[in-house]
Design an enzyme around this catalytic site. Structure first.
Site, PDB file in Angstrom:
ATOM      1  N   ALA A 279      39.586  29.811  18.313  1.00 57.19           N
ATOM      2  CA  ALA A 279      39.768  30.062  19.745  1.00 57.19           C
ATOM      3  C   ALA A 279      41.247  30.321  20.019  1.00 57.19           C
ATOM      4  O   ALA A 279      41.911  29.542  20.705  1.00 57.19           O
ATOM      5  CB  ALA A 279      39.256  28.879  20.558  1.00 57.19           C
ATOM      6  N   HIS A 454      37.682  10.079  54.637  1.00 56.68           N
ATOM      7  CA  HIS A 454      37.825   8.896  53.783  1.00 56.68           C
ATOM      8  C   HIS A 454      36.457   8.233  53.621  1.00 56.68           C
ATOM      9  O   HIS A 454      35.725   8.070  54.603  1.00 56.68           O
ATOM     10  CB  HIS A 454      38.795   7.897  54.421  1.00 56.68           C
ATOM     11  CG  HIS A 454      38.864   6.592  53.688  1.00 56.68           C
ATOM     12  ND1 HIS A 454      39.577   6.453  52.512  1.00 56.68           N
ATOM     13  CD2 HIS A 454      38.296   5.384  53.953  1.00 56.68           C
ATOM     14  CE1 HIS A 454      39.451   5.193  52.098  1.00 56.68           C
ATOM     15  NE2 HIS A 454      38.682   4.525  52.950  1.00 56.68           N
TER      16      HIS A 454
END
Length: 477
Positions: A279, A454
């Protein structure tokens, strides 16, 4: 050869650049054809989607997700009070699931072509003078297409090392590594880039002993140094053996094993593995794409030569994606395809390379957009930095995904965001906060003043933006 067929636009290549360009051109009222040479794995029929869909982005993510599920089951579920003794994975089933997903999306692109009246030709296309595309069809029924405009979207192919030729069994590229019939005991990887890290992670999670040999002395040199260090630390914990500054000189197959010779700058070493993934990058797939008389030129690197608007200099001939300059990313190719289709239609078309996001889909994920701190320092640009760790984010702790951080870089004088760099869970999604902010020329203060829900992972982006001016709430400044 049959009688010449006339089209407003002929696209050579059906990948994420080519098929998107074809669809957009058709939406704009043009008569469009798309030529693609990819054959379906099982049936040999037209398999639109290019490398990305068939042997790249999509199948690799399917296997990354499968291997992540197995790894979580065997390594992380106990923390949640979930026991799963003697868990096993059937690799053939996993690979089969990947193949089903690919085939589903092949059909999806074909359906989009049908809905938009794009004509698909199954074969290898070559551009000739006068915007003529000759198609060497897989079924033997060659055709000749004449176009007002031609878009070259040939994509890229794996670079093969002269001493490590692909055999599809022992030494493989991004295609072969997706089709192992079982988990190799030892996997060697040459190249610690996107493909090497992602596929190394897949097989490591499934039980392989993975060694990655990288020629460069620095890990992920293209990424911001702080993010690269954070990621490298996590990969080491996971057991990925990444050796830097190692140049491989030999790969021999002996008795079903691959024997590697490499030098780490001090001495030669040997490594024996069962499978080897090469690769080391990709090159433009321009072989056979252009006839000698077509007028289109190639660069020294074998890419199609284009200007800033993807035009080749030959009237009516354009080129996009991996076969031209710029990052070899599927989404970059798609954006270029849309831009070119719109320019052909007389509309404005533009791609801003400064806001193209990069993602590596490991665990933790790595993502960034814009400039790194080193790039700004080398260019003499004054900047300021804000960082925030996921370990201080409630949602990340609840998910047991505390690795990594967010880093926001802004101009020291104007506060305009110059880059955002992330390492952590789901940062492939979070990076787009930076992309949008940068596209709208936003500042760190703009991002800091936006209310974030949140508890969410995105709060790390919010806090990092606050930290640019030493205003972070949930860490000491």
């Amino acid at each position: 050869m049959s009688e010449q067929q006339q089209f407003d636009v002929v696209v050579i290549g059906g990948g994420p650049g080519g098929y998107v360009a074809a669809i957009r051109a058709a939406q704009l009222g043009m008569k469009v054809a798309c030529v693609d040479a990819t054959k379906g794995k099982a049936d040999g029929k037209l398999a639109l989607g290019g490398t990305c869909l068939n042997v790249g982005c999509i199948p690799s993510k399917a296997m990354l997700d499968s291997s992540r599920q197995f790894h979580n089951l065997t390594h992380m579920f106990a923390d949640h009070g979930i026991s799963a003794d003697n868990a096993k994975i059937d690799v053939k089933t996993m690979v089969g699931r990947k193949d089903k997903i690919v085939k589903q999306f092949n059909g999806g692109v074909a359906s989009l072509f049908k809905a938009n009246k794009v004509t698909a030709f199954h074969g290898f296309g070559t551009l000739h003078a006068g915007n003529v595309v000759k198609v060497k069809a897989h079924d033997g029924n060659d055709v000749e297409l004449k176009a007002t405009n031609v878009i070259l979207a040939a994509g890229s192919t794996s670079i093969e090392l002269p001493f490590a030729k692909f055999d599809g069994k022992h030494i493989v590229d991004n295609v072969g590594v997706l089709d192992f019939e079982d988990t190799p005991k030892r996997l060697g990887v040459i190249g610690a880039g996107v493909i090497g890290l992602e596929m190394g992670s897949v097989w490591k999670r499934l039980g392989a002993e993975v060694t990655i040999l990288e020629a460069l002395p620095d890990f992920l040199a293209a990424a911001d140094a702080d993010i690269a260090k954070a990621a490298q630390r996590e990969f080491k914990k996971q057991g990925l053996d990444i050796k830097l500054g190692c140049k491989v000189s030999k790969a021999e197959i002996k008795k079903g094993e691959v024997h590697l010779t490499y030098n780490d700058g001090k001495a030669d070493h040997e490594l024996v593995v069962d499978k080897l993934l090469v690769a080391v990058g990709r090159r433009a797939a321009t072989a056979g794409l252009l006839s000698d008389d077509c007028g289109v030129k190639l660069t020294e690197r074998g890419m199609v030569q284009v200007d800033d608007h993807c035009h080749t200099g030959v009237d009516g001939v354009w080129a996009i994606g991996d076969c031209v300059r710029g990052p070899m990313l599927a989404h970059k190719a798609s954006e270029e395809g849309i831009a070119v289709a719109e320019m052909i239609a007389g509309l404005p078309g533009h791609v801003d390379f400064n806001t193209v996001p990069w993602v590596i889909y490991t665990e933790p994920e790595i993502a960034w957009v814009g400039k790194t701190e080193k790039e700004l320092k080398d260019a003499g640009v004054p900047y300021k930095v804000g960082t925030f760790p996921f370990a201080a984010i409630g949602r990340a702790v609840a998910m047991n995904e505390t690795a990594g951080m967010v880093k926001v870089i802004a101009h020291a004088e104007t506060d305009r965001i110059l880059g955002m760099h992330l390492c952590g869970a789901n940062v492939s999604e979070l990076v787009h906060e930076g992309v949008v902010a940068m596209e709208f020329k936003g500042s760190a203060e703009d991002l800091a003043r936006i209310c974030h829900a949140h508890p969410t992972l995105s709060e790390a982006v919010h806090e990092a933006a606050l930290a640019v001016d030493k205003r972070a709430i949930h860490k000491a400044n």
